[in-house]
Design an enzyme around this catalytic site. Sequence first.
Site, PDB file in Angstrom:
ATOM      1  CB  SER A 158      -0.889   0.007   1.253  1.00 48.42           C
ATOM      2  OG  SER A 158      -1.508   1.266   1.446  1.00 48.42           O
ATOM      3  CE1 TYR A 171      -3.842  -2.005   5.176  1.00 40.88           C
ATOM      4  CE2 TYR A 171      -2.993   0.161   4.562  1.00 40.88           C
ATOM      5  CZ  TYR A 171      -3.533  -1.065   4.207  1.00 40.88           C
ATOM      6  OH  TYR A 171      -3.748  -1.354   2.877  1.00 40.88           O
TER       7      TYR A 171
END
Length: 273
Positions: A158, A171
């Site tokens: 990501s 995350y």
Amino acid sequence: MEESKVSMMNCNNEGRWSLKGTTALVTGGSKGIGYAIVEELAGLGARVYTCSRNEKELDECLEIWREKGLNVEGSVCDLLSRTERDKLMQTVAHVFDGKLNILVNNAGVVIHKEAKDFTEKDYNIIMGTNFEAAYHLSQIAYPLLKASQNGNVIFLSSIAGFSALPSVSLYSASKGAINQMTKSLACEWAKDNIRVNSVAPGVILTPLVETAIKKNPHQKEEIDNFIVKTPMGRAGKPQEVSALIAFLCFPAASYITGQIIWADGGFTANGGF
């Protein structure tokens, strides 16, 4: 040029851009980017196995893929469970006769909180799903990937693994770990003809994101802030991520390994936040 030579060149070229005859395992394939990956790989000729925690969603997807004539199988699996991960890989080994060409570690979760508010449970869910499960699945897939003599591991990273984004510190940490694991495994497994790469999406308009935007004005504001800083001026589509993953699995990409490739419309090149 003689007709036979032209025909041979066309045949070789088609082989470089095809996944016909290959096998693939895609985790979390019942929705969003995972769904697009399953359809992309199967549409290019791969036999695909996928998994999901939600049996109803998975069964509906499998029925749709059957109607489309795609060669896709799947089963329910909670990737937080080591036992279930082992069982999944045993099933894949049986279905694909001990050989696996492509492993796409797609499944992942995100929880939005300030760093001071994350709990032990949050940590276990995020790191367990995003990092530990991906690492373990790669480990137990290794014999199958090696046996195929043409293995590919793709991790879903990501932009959060590169840019500091608000309210997703855990995350981000999990995706940063994925990026380093990509490089390490690529170097370690190159001798076994296994390539390892990561794809790092930016803002992607999955059905879940679209629903969240409609229900939550704050969520829409956050997405709009991303888009303003994205040179292409829009969010991405799941198919724009799955196409990149398919490319990395093609024989034509045989010299690409150890890379983290951003599919973010230029967001990171523009400095992110």
